[in-house]
Scaffold this motif. Sequence first.
Motif, PDB file in Angstrom:
ATOM      1  N   ALA A   4      42.222  26.228  41.747  1.00  0.00           N
ATOM      2  CA  ALA A   4      42.546  25.167  40.747  1.00  0.00           C
ATOM      3  C   ALA A   4      41.856  23.910  41.138  1.00  0.00           C
ATOM      4  CB  ALA A   4      44.139  25.013  40.580  1.00  0.00           C
ATOM      5  N   LEU A   5      41.688  22.876  40.160  1.00  0.00           N
ATOM      6  CA  LEU A   5      41.049  21.420  40.558  1.00  0.00           C
ATOM      7  C   LEU A   5      41.976  21.112  41.671  1.00  0.00           C
ATOM      8  CD1 LEU A   5      40.144  20.423  37.089  1.00  0.00           C
ATOM      9  CD2 LEU A   5      38.743  21.777  38.482  1.00  0.00           C
ATOM     10  N   THR A   6      41.254  20.011  42.342  1.00  0.00           N
ATOM     11  CA  THR A   6      41.736  19.260  43.500  1.00  0.00           C
ATOM     12  C   THR A   6      42.408  18.186  42.602  1.00  0.00           C
ATOM     13  OG1 THR A   6      39.978  17.950  43.697  1.00  0.00           O
ATOM     14  CG2 THR A   6      39.998  19.886  45.047  1.00  0.00           C
ATOM     15  N   ASP A   7      43.326  17.228  43.282  1.00  0.00           N
ATOM     16  CA  ASP A   7      43.731  16.067  42.636  1.00  0.00           C
ATOM     17  C   ASP A   7      42.788  15.100  42.252  1.00  0.00           C
ATOM     18  OD1 ASP A   7      46.228  16.999  43.262  1.00  0.00           O
ATOM     19  OD2 ASP A   7      46.560  16.039  45.127  1.00  0.00           O
ATOM     20  N   GLU A   8      41.491  15.064  43.057  1.00  0.00           N
ATOM     21  CA  GLU A   8      40.469  14.144  42.725  1.00  0.00           C
ATOM     22  C   GLU A   8      39.525  14.689  41.362  1.00  0.00           C
ATOM     23  OE1 GLU A   8      40.864  15.195  45.671  1.00  0.00           O
ATOM     24  OE2 GLU A   8      41.626  13.640  46.707  1.00  0.00           O
ATOM     25  N   GLN A   9      39.522  15.927  41.267  1.00  0.00           N
ATOM     26  CA  GLN A   9      39.001  16.467  40.191  1.00  0.00           C
ATOM     27  C   GLN A   9      39.875  16.374  38.961  1.00  0.00           C
ATOM     28  OE1 GLN A   9      38.374  20.369  41.927  1.00  0.00           O
ATOM     29  NE2 GLN A   9      36.186  19.894  42.589  1.00  0.00           N
ATOM     30  N   ASN A  10      40.962  16.713  39.043  1.00  0.00           N
ATOM     31  CA  ASN A  10      41.884  16.229  38.049  1.00  0.00           C
ATOM     32  C   ASN A  10      42.033  15.012  37.568  1.00  0.00           C
ATOM     33  OD1 ASN A  10      43.509  18.882  36.977  1.00  0.00           O
ATOM     34  ND2 ASN A  10      44.276  18.866  39.065  1.00  0.00           N
ATOM     35  N   ALA A  65      26.024  10.074  43.803  1.00  0.00           N
ATOM     36  CA  ALA A  65      27.313   9.973  44.467  1.00  0.00           C
ATOM     37  C   ALA A  65      27.501  11.040  45.317  1.00  0.00           C
ATOM     38  CB  ALA A  65      28.374  10.154  43.142  1.00  0.00           C
ATOM     39  N   GLY A  66      26.574  12.105  45.441  1.00  0.00           N
ATOM     40  CA  GLY A  66      26.760  12.974  46.589  1.00  0.00           C
ATOM     41  C   GLY A  66      27.851  14.089  46.424  1.00  0.00           C
ATOM     42  N   PHE A  67      28.571  14.262  45.308  1.00  0.00           N
ATOM     43  CA  PHE A  67      29.397  15.281  45.025  1.00  0.00           C
ATOM     44  C   PHE A  67      28.464  16.558  44.642  1.00  0.00           C
ATOM     45  CE2 PHE A  67      31.866  11.406  44.367  1.00  0.00           C
ATOM     46  CZ  PHE A  67      32.963  11.642  44.963  1.00  0.00           C
ATOM     47  N   THR A  68      29.062  17.482  43.745  1.00  0.00           N
ATOM     48  CA  THR A  68      28.410  18.721  43.486  1.00  0.00           C
ATOM     49  C   THR A  68      28.262  19.230  42.016  1.00  0.00           C
ATOM     50  OG1 THR A  68      30.549  20.020  43.554  1.00  0.00           O
ATOM     51  CG2 THR A  68      29.509  19.483  45.747  1.00  0.00           C
ATOM     52  N   LEU A  69      27.548  20.056  41.779  1.00  0.00           N
ATOM     53  CA  LEU A  69      27.645  20.482  40.431  1.00  0.00           C
ATOM     54  C   LEU A  69      28.855  20.886  39.600  1.00  0.00           C
ATOM     55  CD1 LEU A  69      24.332  22.631  40.527  1.00  0.00           C
ATOM     56  CD2 LEU A  69      24.512  20.756  38.966  1.00  0.00           C
ATOM     57  N   PHE A  70      29.711  21.250  40.543  1.00  0.00           N
ATOM     58  CA  PHE A  70      31.201  21.525  40.043  1.00  0.00           C
ATOM     59  C   PHE A  70      31.646  20.181  39.601  1.00  0.00           C
ATOM     60  CE2 PHE A  70      35.427  22.534  39.682  1.00  0.00           C
ATOM     61  CZ  PHE A  70      35.486  23.701  39.386  1.00  0.00           C
ATOM     62  N   GLU A  71      31.549  19.114  40.097  1.00  0.00           N
ATOM     63  CA  GLU A  71      32.160  17.751  39.383  1.00  0.00           C
ATOM     64  C   GLU A  71      31.505  17.537  38.015  1.00  0.00           C
ATOM     65  OE1 GLU A  71      33.885  18.183  43.057  1.00  0.00           O
ATOM     66  OE2 GLU A  71      31.801  18.123  42.743  1.00  0.00           O
ATOM     67  N   THR A  72      30.299  17.922  37.894  1.00  0.00           N
ATOM     68  CA  THR A  72      29.580  17.651  36.819  1.00  0.00           C
ATOM     69  C   THR A  72      29.915  18.469  35.923  1.00  0.00           C
ATOM     70  OG1 THR A  72      27.473  16.790  38.032  1.00  0.00           O
ATOM     71  CG2 THR A  72      27.015  17.536  35.735  1.00  0.00           C
TER      72      THR A  72
END
Length: 373
Positions: A4-10, A65-72
Motif C-alpha cells: 500500500a502507499l506510505t503516509d507520505e504517498q497518500n 526532488a530526488g524521489f522516484t518514478l513511483f511518486e510521479t
Amino acid sequence: MTFALTDEQNELSATVRHLLARRSDSGAVRKAVAQPPGYDEDLWRTLCEQVGAASLAIPERYGGAGFTLFETHIVLEQLGFALTPSPLFGSGVLAAQALLLTGNEEACARLLPGIAEGTLVAAVCWAGADGRWRTGRSDVRAAGGDVWSLSGSATLVLDGAIADALLVVAETGPGQAGLFEVDPADGRVRRAPTPALDSTVSLARVEFDGVPGAPLALDATGLLSTLHDIAAVAVTALQVGTAQRALDMTVAHSKERTQFGRSIGSFQALKHRMADMLVEVETARSASWAAAWSAARGEPELPARAALAKAWCSTALNKVASETVQLHGGIAITWEHDAQMVLKRAHATSQLFGQPHEHRQWLFRYLSGTAPR
C-alpha cells in the motif's frame, strides 16, 4: 505481505486530487484543450511549484526532488482521474528519463533543472509513420561523424508542437538507433500539431531536413528499451485514474437516475455490472503499481511487468469506459457529458506505446526467451 502507499504517498495523492478538484473540473479541462498550448499553464505552474510534480523522479543534483518514478506515478494517476492535460508524461517522464538514461552529465545538468521546474518542456521524437516506438529503428536518419545531420520525420510526438527542446531518436546504422538533441528553433525543423482522438493529449508531427543534432547516446538501443517500458508504465497510471473516474461517475449516476420509481443502482443486474467494473479497476491498479514499483527500483522484472500492466490496464479501461457509456444511457454519447471523454481516453491510451495484443505477444516471447523489440 500488504502493499500500500506510505503516509507520505497518500498525502501526495490527496494533495494533487484536492488541487485538481478545485482547478481542473470538466469545464476547466475543456477550456484548457480548446486553446494553445493545450493545457492550463497556471495549473501546471502550481503543480510544479507547490507540489513539485515534474521534479519528483529527477535527482537532487539536477534540481529535482530526488524521489522516484513511483511518486510521479501517483501524480499521473490523479491527473488521469481528472482528465487533466499537462506536460508531465511527455516532458517530466519520457524526456527526463531519456536524459537520465543517457548518462550525459552535461545535457542532464543543462536541461533537467528546467524540466523539474516546469519552465522547460522537452519532447521525445520517436514514433515512425507506422505509429510504433521501435528501439532499433526510426524514420529519422542520422548522418555524419564529428557533426551529425538529421533528416526524416517523427509522428505522435507528445507536446511536440510546443516543446522547448527536442530529443530525437534517429538511426545511426543498420538496426541501431541513437538519441540526439535538436534545437526546435532551427528553421529546418517543421512542427505540425496532430489532431488526437483524446483532446487532452497533445501530439505533433515533427520533420527534420538536414538539421544539426548533438549526440546524447550513439547506441541507444538498450536505453530505448528501458524507456519504452517506463513510458508504458506511465500510461497505465493515467488509465487507472481514468478508470476510477469512470467507476465513480457510474455509481453516482446509478444512485441519481430513477426508473420504475426507484434508483437504477438498486437493480441487481446493474449492481453486478458495477461490481465487475470495480474488479477491473482494482486489478488494473495492482498491475500498474507493481510495474511502477519495478520502474522506480530498476528491477529486472520491469520489462515483463510493464508489458503485463499495459495490456491489462488498456483492456480494463476499455471495458470500464464501455460500461460507463452503457450504464449512463443516451446522455453518455453527448458532447456535454464527460463519459465521451473517458471513452476517448480509453481508446487513445490503449494505442500509446503498444496495443494490448502487442504487449501480450511480446510478453510471451519474453518469457520464452525470444523477445527483441
